[in-house]
Design a protein around this motif. Structure first.
Motif, mmCIF file in Angstrom:
data_model
loop_
_atom_site.group_PDB
_atom_site.id
_atom_site.type_symbol
_atom_site.label_atom_id
_atom_site.label_comp_id
_atom_site.label_asym_id
_atom_site.label_seq_id
_atom_site.Cartn_x
_atom_site.Cartn_y
_atom_site.Cartn_z
ATOM 1 N N PRO A 195 2.691 0.292 34.388
ATOM 2 C CA PRO A 195 2.177 0.939 35.597
ATOM 3 C C PRO A 195 2.882 0.450 36.860
ATOM 4 C CG PRO A 195 0.373 0.284 34.188
ATOM 5 C CD PRO A 195 1.614 -0.267 33.558
ATOM 6 N N ARG B 174 -4.440 7.250 37.635
ATOM 7 C CA ARG B 174 -5.861 7.431 37.375
ATOM 8 C C ARG B 174 -6.706 6.267 37.886
ATOM 9 N NH1 ARG B 174 -6.745 8.913 31.400
ATOM 10 N NH2 ARG B 174 -5.046 7.459 31.542
ATOM 11 N N PRO C 35 7.415 2.799 26.174
ATOM 12 C CA PRO C 35 6.162 2.360 25.557
ATOM 13 C C PRO C 35 6.052 0.845 25.696
ATOM 14 C CG PRO C 35 7.476 3.677 24.048
ATOM 15 C CD PRO C 35 8.335 3.403 25.224
ATOM 16 N N ARG C 36 4.813 0.365 25.687
ATOM 17 C CA ARG C 36 4.599 -1.062 25.921
ATOM 18 C C ARG C 36 5.412 -1.939 24.970
ATOM 19 N NH1 ARG C 36 1.438 -4.563 28.564
ATOM 20 N NH2 ARG C 36 0.852 -6.407 27.400
ATOM 21 N N ILE D 14 7.708 7.989 27.446
ATOM 22 C CA ILE D 14 6.318 8.432 27.550
ATOM 23 C C ILE D 14 5.905 8.454 29.017
ATOM 24 C CG2 ILE D 14 5.540 7.613 25.291
ATOM 25 C CD1 ILE D 14 4.463 5.123 26.918
ATOM 26 N N LEU D 15 4.819 9.134 29.308
ATOM 27 C CA LEU D 15 4.343 9.221 30.689
ATOM 28 C C LEU D 15 3.024 8.470 30.884
ATOM 29 C CD1 LEU D 15 5.178 12.943 31.494
ATOM 30 C CD2 LEU D 15 6.222 10.919 32.510
ATOM 31 N N ASN D 16 2.631 7.694 29.867
ATOM 32 C CA ASN D 16 1.342 7.007 29.931
ATOM 33 C C ASN D 16 1.178 6.131 31.176
ATOM 34 O OD1 ASN D 16 1.352 8.115 27.489
ATOM 35 N ND2 ASN D 16 0.694 6.283 26.352
ATOM 36 N N HIS D 17 2.267 5.422 31.538
ATOM 37 C CA HIS D 17 2.161 4.495 32.660
ATOM 38 C C HIS D 17 1.869 5.223 33.951
ATOM 39 C CE1 HIS D 17 3.418 1.542 29.900
ATOM 40 N NE2 HIS D 17 4.675 1.932 29.811
ATOM 41 N N TYR D 18 2.484 6.398 34.108
ATOM 42 C CA TYR D 18 2.222 7.178 35.318
ATOM 43 C C TYR D 18 0.762 7.618 35.327
ATOM 44 C CZ TYR D 18 7.134 7.301 36.422
ATOM 45 O OH TYR D 18 8.384 6.925 36.765
ATOM 46 N N ALA D 19 0.300 8.105 34.165
ATOM 47 C CA ALA D 19 -1.085 8.554 34.077
ATOM 48 C C ALA D 19 -2.024 7.401 34.413
ATOM 49 C CB ALA D 19 -1.363 9.077 32.669
ATOM 50 N N ARG D 20 -1.731 6.225 33.847
ATOM 51 C CA ARG D 20 -2.608 5.077 34.069
ATOM 52 C C ARG D 20 -2.595 4.652 35.541
ATOM 53 N NH1 ARG D 20 -2.934 -0.665 30.885
ATOM 54 N NH2 ARG D 20 -4.722 -1.381 32.075
#
Lengths: 281, 325
Positions: free
Chosen positions: A248, A69, A44-45, A60-66
């Protein structure tokens, strides 16, 4: 006498411990930076910017998603794959026969031609960037697959020829002599006798060609625009802005590493030999 | 065997005229007609190399000529009305260009320092670990990654995740070791050292792997004989191990120098040549002159000089390697 022996034992023991620590240090030095990229991509950030750096976080997987996308990374991964795979295929088709000829035959201008190939291998890539830039623009091949693949071939063909020569030179001459006595033509000999023998060498050459094309940055940064941008160029967009998008960036970096690392794990022994141009057998 | 090798070298890889031209004196000096079979082989070899040659001529030799022509022109994208043929003026300009000489010095320092460090560290580690029985496979695999990692990812990772003051991993380690937090890539002198450290990290595994394999393949007899004669560990190293390793050391120096001279992507992504011109080696100066300042003609002249220097040194080194073997 007994004391002497126990002393020797202690010295041996200490030596072993020191060597073991050194072993861990070496592994750590070269593995931790690589692992750090992967770890950061899941942080996480708030966990990325901590003092001291931490390894305790909720992945978390947010960075991959960001990354996938917003910033055209998917397209650039596809571009990189198309370019690297095509380049590798063409390289092998051209370089393997040439390597065989240089390794086994004597023909007119052989020395001059191999010198020329060596010269193309040694020239620093940046020296041809200007002509490539102008010529690709004139031929309307700027920012196209075919243009980029052609340019990558200049990097890979000389290198692959030299690598294949070392593999063909290792084979015994009896192979061809036997084929000759059986009445096989040179071409038949090449296809049915020699190629199976250097299958491993061809695989390594292909792998290294793929890695080189996949990682290549200099030509891709200047000779591609939006359409066929490759991943190593695209990854820059995370860090050129004022905002530092470490997450990211690390996610994309990890995605760039994955194919290479898989290949390395599968074929590490052979790759070491290829990377050192046959300096290690 | 020796003779057979000689014959096969003379006639390509065949020995069909074993005992004709070399063993029988009567046939020496007699001009034989080249048999059809040899011609057939030559045709075959030509067919095998021609695609690569055709390709390299189109994509390498032709652009090279174009480069040379461009380098004799004033060709500045920011002042297109001035474009003209100016002979060797670009080259004269290079001679008086302080930035060029600075980048040349940097290139020399950067190349020497990185190659030297790689050899010393690689050799040291290989020697230290050569006696360890366990974990050899793991070490070999672990050190491989830095070499196959994309140089751009390496450069950017060093710039951000490792060297950022306060948050970077290496900066943190430096603080713990009492060196303190620094602007590793912002301070001109530190930036050069950081970039050298990065290149050394990237490529020391190459030297290490070569030496590691060479040590494992070293013959044991000379060492045993020396020990029986009462040689100490130090003597054994300087007078036996090191001379036996010399071919590998030469190979490492040759290949590493050739690659260090082509270094671009990692430095470019770590510092971009900066701060100022602190890490601007010749490759980066050429790039900046051509594609940042957009002075294509001058950039082409720089590229030509770079090409001459790099290939010149490479061939010199290869010659050394061949003659030493």
């Amino acid at each position: 006498m007994l004391i002497e022996q126990s002393k020797i034992k202690t010295i041996k023991y200490i030596r072993f411990i020191v060597a073991l620590l050194l072993l861990l240090l070496v592994i750590g030095t070269w593995l931790i930076p690589v692992g750090w990229i992967a770890a950061t991509s899941f942080k996480p950030r708030t966990s990325i910017f901590t003092v001291p750096p931490t390894l305790v976080f909720k992945p978390i997987l947010n960075h991959y998603a960001r990354a996938l996308r917003f910033l055209g990374i998917v397209a650039s991964i596809r571009n990189s794959l198309v370019i690297a795979l095509t380049t590798t295929l063409i390289t092998l088709l051209v370089a393997v026969p040439a390597g065989y000829a240089y390794a086994r035959f004597r023909f007119k201008f052989r020395e001059q031609l191999s010198f020329f190939t060596l010269f193309t291998q040694m020239a620093p890539p940046i020296s041809l960037l200007i002509p490539f830039f102008v010529i690709l623009h004139k031929l309307k091949m700027f920012d196209t697959y075919i243009g980029m693949i052609t340019i990558h071939l200049t990097l890979l063909i000389p290198f692959s020829i030299w690598l294949m020569i070392t593999y063909f030179q290792d084979l015994p001459h009896e192979l061809e002599e036997a084929a000759l006595i059986d009445g096989a033509s040179p071409f038949t000999t090449f296809i049915y006798v020699m190629l199976p023998q250097v299958a491993g060498g061809i695989a390594v050459t292909g792998i290294l060609a793929f890695i080189a094309s996949w990682n290549e940055f200099l030509y891709a940064s200047i000779l591609t625009g939006r359409k066929v941008q490759t991943v190593p160029v695209a990854i820059f967009s995370f860090l050129t802005t004022e905002e530092t998008l470490w997450g990211p960036f690390a996610a994309t970096g990890t995605m760039i590493m994955i194919p290479v690392i898989i290949v390395v794990l599968i074929a590490q022994r052979h790759i070491i030999r290829g990377l050192t141009f046959g300096a290690i057998k | 065997m020796e003779q057979r090798v000689r014959i096969s070298r003379q006639n390509g890889k065949t020995n069909y005229d074993d005992g004709e031209s070399t063993t029988s004196p009567r046939h020496r000096g007699v001009k034989r007609e080249r048999p059809r079979w040899t011609k057939q082989q030559e045709h075959f070899a030509w067919k095998m190399v021609s695609p690569s040659i055709a390709f390299l001529v189109i994509i390498f030799a032709f652009p090279l000529v174009y480069l040379l022509v461009t380098s004799t022109h004033q060709f500045d994208l920011t002042k297109p009305w001035k474009n003209a043929w100016i002979g060797f003026n670009n080259y004269f300009a290079i001679l008086g260009d302080g930035r060029f000489w600075h980048s040349l010095q940097l290139t020399a320092f950067y190349t020497t320092a990185t190659v030297f460090l790689q050899v010393i560290i690689g050799l040291g580690l290989a020697l230290a670990l050569s006696k360890v029985e366990i974990g050899r496979g793991i070490v070999r695999t672990a050190v491989l990654f830095s070499m196959v990692l994309s140089p751009v990812v390496t450069g950017l990772t060093w710039r951000t995740l490792l060297l950022t003051p306060r948050f970077g991993l290496l900066d943190y380690i430096a603080v713990q070791l009492g060196i303190g937090s620094h602007s590793w890539l912002g301070d001109p002198q530190l930036a050069l050292l950081s970039v050298i450290a990065m290149h050394t990290w990237q490529w020391t595994p190459f030297a290490f792997l070569v030496f590691f394999a060479a040590l494992a393949a070293l013959p044991q007899e000379p060492l045993e004989a020396a020990k029986i004669d009462g040689a100490g560990a130090r003597q054994c190293f300087w007078f036996i191990t090191l001379p036996l390793l010399r071919p590998s050391i030469v190979i490492v120096i040759v290949i590493r120098t050739m690659i260090a001279l082509r270094a671009f992507a990692a430095i470019f992504s770590a510092t971009g040549g900066g701060p100022g011109t602190a890490t601007e080696i010749l490759n980066l100066y050429t790039y900046r002159a051509s594609f940042t300042a957009l002075n294509i003609g001058y950039g082409a002249a720089l590229a030509t000089v770079l090409l001459l220097i790099t290939t010149g040194i490479s061939f010199l080194f290869l010659r050394i390697r061949v003659s030493r073997r």
